[in-house]
Design an enzyme around this catalytic site. Structure first.
Site, PDB file in Angstrom:
ATOM      1  N   HIS A   1       0.816  -1.228   0.000  1.00 21.00           N
ATOM      2  CA  HIS A   1       0.000   0.000   0.000  1.00 21.00           C
ATOM      3  C   HIS A   1       0.844   1.270   0.000  1.00 21.00           C
ATOM      4  O   HIS A   1       0.309   2.366   0.142  1.00 21.00           O
ATOM      5  CB  HIS A   1      -0.933   0.008   1.230  1.00 21.00           C
ATOM      6  CG  HIS A   1      -1.934  -1.107   1.200  1.00 21.00           C
ATOM      7  ND1 HIS A   1      -2.705  -1.456   2.301  1.00 21.00           N
ATOM      8  CD2 HIS A   1      -2.322  -1.958   0.214  1.00 21.00           C
ATOM      9  CE1 HIS A   1      -3.494  -2.475   1.994  1.00 21.00           C
ATOM     10  NE2 HIS A   1      -3.265  -2.803   0.724  1.00 21.00           N
TER      11      HIS A   1
ATOM     12  N   ILE B   1       0.870   6.899   0.474  1.00 25.18           N
ATOM     13  CA  ILE B   1       0.321   5.750   1.210  1.00 25.18           C
ATOM     14  C   ILE B   1      -1.148   5.584   0.835  1.00 25.18           C
ATOM     15  O   ILE B   1      -1.904   6.557   0.840  1.00 25.18           O
ATOM     16  CB  ILE B   1       0.430   5.972   2.740  1.00 25.18           C
ATOM     17  CG1 ILE B   1       1.898   6.253   3.130  1.00 25.18           C
ATOM     18  CG2 ILE B   1      -0.103   4.754   3.508  1.00 25.18           C
ATOM     19  CD1 ILE B   1       2.014   6.955   4.457  1.00 25.18           C
ATOM     20  N   CYS B   2      -1.497   4.381   0.484  1.00 26.74           N
ATOM     21  CA  CYS B   2      -2.901   4.091   0.177  1.00 26.74           C
ATOM     22  C   CYS B   2      -3.573   3.639   1.474  1.00 26.74           C
ATOM     23  O   CYS B   2      -3.504   2.476   1.881  1.00 26.74           O
ATOM     24  CB  CYS B   2      -2.980   2.970  -0.876  1.00 26.74           C
ATOM     25  SG  CYS B   2      -4.676   2.574  -1.325  1.00 26.74           S
ATOM     26  N   LEU B   3      -4.215   4.682   2.159  1.00 29.54           N
ATOM     27  CA  LEU B   3      -4.838   4.385   3.459  1.00 29.54           C
ATOM     28  C   LEU B   3      -6.143   5.172   3.525  1.00 29.54           C
ATOM     29  O   LEU B   3      -6.132   6.388   3.350  1.00 29.54           O
ATOM     30  CB  LEU B   3      -3.885   4.817   4.588  1.00 29.54           C
ATOM     31  CG  LEU B   3      -4.222   4.361   5.999  1.00 29.54           C
ATOM     32  CD1 LEU B   3      -4.250   2.825   6.096  1.00 29.54           C
ATOM     33  CD2 LEU B   3      -3.240   4.912   7.010  1.00 29.54           C
TER      34      LEU B   3
END
Lengths: 443, 154
Positions: free
Chosen positions: B86, B93-95
């Site tokens: 992620h 950041i893929c959050l």
């Protein structure tokens, strides 16, 4: 009881608008409202929340040990610490600013000082420049004055040059020049200068005339002298003639005496011859008698002929000189005595000088404005042809006048012309004397 | 102090609490953060017993003046970007909580904990499958990315 609003993380005060969602989470009203605008969810449980499903809460909080519990104190402490931190930050910032400002102030101070210094130096420079300017002004004025002076001098020089030209040039050139000049003053200056020059030349002319007069007088005096001398020569010649006649008489007397003596001697010889040999005595007597008489006569004649007496030789020399003055100056100088020669040459020189002076003054004196003819003066040389016709033998028909420089002024000296006639027979007289002398010598 | 805005107050409080009681393996650069409250640098250590044990990462938080209603912009910076399905190689950041699922109740501390947990739950160190494409085309700001949260397991 300390309720925390999770949105602003501040404690919820009972005095504030407290709202509670349907799901039971408590927030400040303004915090929740701000969030509901963006997302209709509960910040804490993500349940759906709308304006209608949230309610205001009115809690009643007891006043007992209010704000005294550990949590409240902790919160306050946090606040205080936060504030302190912020104050510190601010203080530090201000401190930095202050130091910066101080440094700036110092820099400005230094700058000011340097500017003041520069100002002072500039002031002094300005003063120096002012002085220089004043000096330059002064110099400029001086230069202008000198320029003006120069101009004036140039003008003067031009005028003077013109004057010189006017004085030196011929009348035509001057006319042309004067046409060229329009300035009255310059022309006036020229005129005055010319006038002055004219006056000067006039006075010079007068002077020269006077001198001429005196020289003429001298000449006449000399002529008179020469006439006197000629008279003396004549007298002497007469006396010589007398002496010669006497001599002749004496000679004849002597001859007569000799004859008598010879007669006597012959008579005596006859007697001696008769008497005896007394001949030596007689011969001696003869020898004594003869040379005595002969030599006495000869020496007398010789003495007269070659005498250095000024009168005799003067007459001879004078006659010759007068006759052949122009033709044979060398011969003449050979014949005449040094004193006589000097005398003649002095006369000649005086005349020549006079002539030269006259001619020179004439050339400078007679300016273009009067076109007078220069005075004509006949020089001694101009009388040459008259003399050349005279052969020196005496019998010439032409009137032998003594070289007189100016026939034009004959009237001034009438006596001289009269004396010339007296002079005329002189050469023949002298010749006669010479011939006679020669004869005597030959005898 | 009256001039202090609500976002500043909250950030100040969060900074204080994070410095006072930081989560394990997380330290905040307090001096830099207190100089500029809108830009925080957080150092993070790999949690022992996970794939990132011993590694050190640097997180950067950028806040707007609408915080906490706006989510912060969080990226990995520095030389060491964690290799994670992620996390893109440019630090993005893929959050979900950093964009769509943000809530004002969340804080820097909670975000840090989420990232630590995300890293710790990783089973295989690898880049996201669309890493190279995303890195070439993405905006500098990760919040502008329309994230497609495809894997909720990590």
């Amino acid at each position: 009881m300390n309720i925390l609003c999770t949105i602003c993380s501040d404690l919820i005060n009972q005095a504030e608008n407290i709202y509670v969602t349907k799901c039971g989470h408590v927030f400040h009203h303004h915090c929740l409202a701000q969030w509901i605008e963006r997302s209709k969810t509960c910040p804490q449980c993500r349940n759906k929340v709308t304006d209608k499903c949230m309610f205001r809460l009115y809690p009643t909080v007891s006043n007992e040990n209010s704000g005294e519990d550990a949590a409240t104190l902790q919160s306050r402490l946090d606040d205080a610490q936060l504030q302190l931190r912020q104050q510190r930050v601010k203080y530090k910032e201000n401190q930095d600013k202050l130091t910066a400002v101080n440094a700036d102030l110092k820099r400005q101070d230094d700058l000011l000082k340097s500017y003041e210094k520069r100002l002072v130096s500039f002031d002094s420079k300005v003063l120096a420049l002012k002085e220089q300017l004043d000096y330059a002004h002064l110099q400029n004025r001086e230069t202008n004055r000198i320029k003006d002076e120069n101009e004036g001098l140039k003008k003067n020089m031009q005028t003077l040059n013109g004057l010189q030209k006017v004085l030196n040039a011929t009348s035509d050139e001057v006319e042309k020049m004067l046409q060229g000049y329009s300035d009255v003053r310059t022309i006036a200056t020229f005129a005055t200068a010319l006038k002055r020059a004219l006056c000067e030349s006039e006075t010079k002319k007068n002077e020269t005339r006077d001198r001429l007069h005196t020289v003429k007088q001298q000449l006449s005096q000399e002529k008179k002298n020469s006439a006197e001398l000629q008279n003396k020569v004549l007298q002497l010649e007469d006396s010589l003639h007398q002496v010669q006649t006497q001599y002749e008489l004496l000679k004849t007397d002597k001859d007569m005496a000799e004859l008598k003596r010879q007669v006597a001697q012959t008579a005596a010889a006859d007697r001696l011859a008769a008497d005896g040999p007394h001949s030596p005595l007689r011969a001696l007597n003869d020898a004594i008698l003869e040379p005595a008489s002969n030599s006495s006569f000869d020496t007398l004649v010789n003495n007269i002929a070659s005498s250095d007496s000024p009168y005799l030789s003067l007459k001879q020399g004078n006659v010759f000189a007068l006759a052949s003055l122009q033709r044979a100056p060398l011969k003449m100088s050979d014949k005449i005595q040094p004193s006589e020669n000097l005398y003649l040459t002095s006369i000649k020189n005086a005349t020549k000088k006079l002539m030269n002076e006259k001619s020179s003054t004439v050339s400078t004196k007679h300016s273009i404005f009067h076109k007078k003819e220069p005075m004509k003066i006949e020089s001694l040389d101009s009388c040459g042809p008259l003399d050349i016709s005279y052969d020196g033998l005496g019998g010439h028909s032409k009137l032998d006048t003594f070289p007189v420089p100016r026939p034009t002024i004959k009237s001034c000296i009438p006596k001289i012309s009269a004396k010339h006639k007296l002079k005329r027979p002189n050469p023949t007289g002298s010749q006669d004397i010479e011939k006679m002398l020669k004869k005597v010598k030959n005898k | 102090m009256a001039a202090m805005s609500p976002s500043e107050r909250r950030l100040q409080k969060e900074l204080m609490s994070l410095m006072k009681e930081p989560p394990p393996g997380v330290t905040v650069d307090g001096d830099q953060a207190s100089q500029n409250l809108t830009l925080w640098t957080v150092h993070m250590e790999g949690v022992p017993g996970t794939l990132y044990e011993g590694e050190k990462f640097v997180l950067q938080f950028k806040f707007t003046n609408k915080y906490p209603f706006d989510s912060p912009e969080v990226t990995f910076i520095g030389n060491n970007i964690p290799i994670h399905p992620h996390v893109y190689s440019n630090g993005h950041i893929c959050l979900s909580i950093l964009t769509d699922d943000w809530s004002p109740a969340l804080s820097v501390q909670s975000v840090c904990l989420s990232i630590v947990s995300m890293l710790s739950s990783c089973k295989e160190k690898k880049r996201p499958p669309d890493n190279s494409f995303y890195v070439k085309t993405c905006n500098k700001n990760p919040k502008k990315t329309k994230w497609w949260y495809h894997d909720d397991s990590v």
